[in-house]
Design an enzyme around this catalytic site. Structure first.
Site, short mmCIF file in Angstrom:
data_model
loop_
_atom_site.label_atom_id
_atom_site.label_comp_id
_atom_site.label_asym_id
_atom_site.label_seq_id
_atom_site.Cartn_x
_atom_site.Cartn_y
_atom_site.Cartn_z
N GLY A 189 0.86 -1.10 0.05
CA GLY A 189 -0.05 0.01 0.04
C GLY A 189 0.94 1.10 0.16
O GLY A 189 0.43 2.45 0.01
N ASN A 190 2.12 1.05 0.12
CA ASN A 190 3.13 2.24 0.13
C ASN A 190 3.43 2.60 -1.36
O ASN A 190 4.40 1.83 -2.19
CB ASN A 190 4.48 1.57 0.50
N GLU A 200 -2.81 -8.06 8.68
CA GLU A 200 -1.89 -7.44 10.03
C GLU A 200 -0.65 -8.11 9.95
O GLU A 200 -0.43 -9.17 9.68
CB GLU A 200 -2.64 -7.81 11.25
N ASP A 211 8.81 -6.46 2.69
CA ASP A 211 8.90 -6.01 4.04
C ASP A 211 10.35 -5.52 4.27
O ASP A 211 11.21 -6.31 4.04
CB ASP A 211 8.47 -7.16 4.93
P1 ITT Z 1 3.47 -2.15 2.96
O1 ITT Z 1 3.51 -2.99 4.02
O2 ITT Z 1 2.04 -1.88 2.33
O3 ITT Z 1 4.37 -2.57 1.93
P2 ITT Z 1 4.63 -0.18 4.59
O4 ITT Z 1 5.37 1.16 4.30
O5 ITT Z 1 4.32 -0.31 5.86
O6 ITT Z 1 4.14 -0.70 3.33
P3 ITT Z 1 6.76 -2.11 5.87
O7 ITT Z 1 5.99 -2.33 6.78
O8 ITT Z 1 7.66 -2.86 5.09
O9 ITT Z 1 5.99 -1.25 4.81
O10 ITT Z 1 7.57 -0.98 6.53
C1 ITT Z 1 8.70 -0.28 5.99
C2 ITT Z 1 9.06 1.00 6.69
O11 ITT Z 1 10.84 0.97 6.66
C3 ITT Z 1 8.82 2.27 5.77
O12 ITT Z 1 7.66 2.71 6.32
C4 ITT Z 1 9.98 3.06 6.03
O13 ITT Z 1 9.80 3.77 7.25
C5 ITT Z 1 11.05 2.17 6.17
N1 ITT Z 1 11.79 1.81 5.07
C6 ITT Z 1 11.77 0.87 3.87
N2 ITT Z 1 12.57 0.81 3.06
C7 ITT Z 1 12.82 2.09 2.85
C8 ITT Z 1 13.56 3.12 2.06
O14 ITT Z 1 14.01 2.58 0.87
N3 ITT Z 1 13.66 4.35 2.28
C9 ITT Z 1 13.27 4.72 3.60
N4 ITT Z 1 12.69 3.95 4.36
C10 ITT Z 1 12.52 2.86 4.19
#
Ligand code: ITT
Length: 216
Positions: A13-14, A46, A75
């Site tokens: 969702g990101n 979740e 993730d």
């Molecule tokens: P989805 O689960 O829907 O994919 P999310 O953003 O909640 O989206 P995650 O649970 O995997 O995804 O959390 C990943 C977090 O880690 C993200 O929100 C950032 O805070 C950090 N993160 C991951 N990859 C990153 C990147 O390339 N640059 C900066 N921060 C990152």
């Protein structure tokens, strides 16, 4: 497996991640569609795992089950050595964490967490740390779940350190604080999207996945 004949649903969702995953997988000739395009925009399971591997599979499996199509999830998170690997799997919700960083199982408050509050919390914790450039790495675990039950998973890591002076406006999340090795002291947020996608944790994980798919 011929990658140019494969359509995969991105279980995220990101939108920043979706853009990065799409830019990298298009180099392999893979056809990636969003979960919204596949009619599963509101499926958001979740994340109950305590490892990147567990959460990555939970997300991919939920979208595969909702769409009947192969689904790929990422993730990811930032691990800082002197904080016992925190923010880690709780990177997205770090500023809402009530328990000590790096301690499992985590306890969360109902405070909202976003990129800016997460970055502020990380800098606050690092204010207590004497090291000038605290070592850290980003982790991405990408997992594909196929409708026949096959699961492929690949981990990518990008080493670097945390700067106490945020810099740059590109990207998302902790990008303004993370200085990857090999880019002359620039943060992820100071790299162009093309530069970040060359060798990021996500690019490394997806390259591993590409190799696995080619062997199928
Ligand atoms: P989805 O689960 O829907 O994919 P999310 O953003 O909640 O989206 P995650 O649970 O995997 O995804 O959390 C990943 C977090 O880690 C993200 O929100 C950032 O805070 C950090 N993160 C991951 N990859 C990153 C990147 O390339 N640059 C900066 N921060 C990152």
């Amino acid at each position: 497996m011929e990658l140019n004949k494969l359509t995969i649903v991105a279980a995220t969702g990101n939108l920043h991640k979706l853009e990065e995953i799409g830019a990298i997988t298009s180099k392999f000739g893979m056809n990636l569609i969003s979960k919204k395009e596949a009619g599963a925009g509101d499926v958001d399971p979740e994340e109950t795992g305590i490892t990147f591997e567990e959460n990555s599979e939970i997300k991919a499996r939920a979208i595969m089950e909702a769409t009947g199509m192969p689904a790929v999830a990422d993730d990811s998170g930032l691990e800082v050595d002197c904080l016992n690997g925190a923010p880690g799997v709780y990177s997205a919700r770090f500023s809402a964490l009530d328990s000590a960083p790096g301690v499992f199982p985590a306890v969360f408050s109902d405070r909202d967490a976003d990129d800016s509050s997460n970055n502020a919390r990380l800098l606050e914790l690092l204010a207590e740390v004497p090291e000038d450039k605290p070592a850290a790495h980003f982790v991405s675990v990408v997992t594909i779940v196929f409708p026949d039950g096959k699961v492929l998973s690949s981990r990518g890591e990008c080493p670097g350190y945390i700067t106490r002076t945020p810099a740059g406006t590109n990207g998302f999340g902790y990008d303004p604080l993370f200085v990857p090795e090999g880019y002359c002291g620039r943060t992820y947020a100071q790299l162009s999207p093309e530069e970040k996608n060359e060798n990021s944790h996500r690019a490394r994980a997806l390259r591993g996945l590409e190799e696995m798919l080619e062997k199928l």
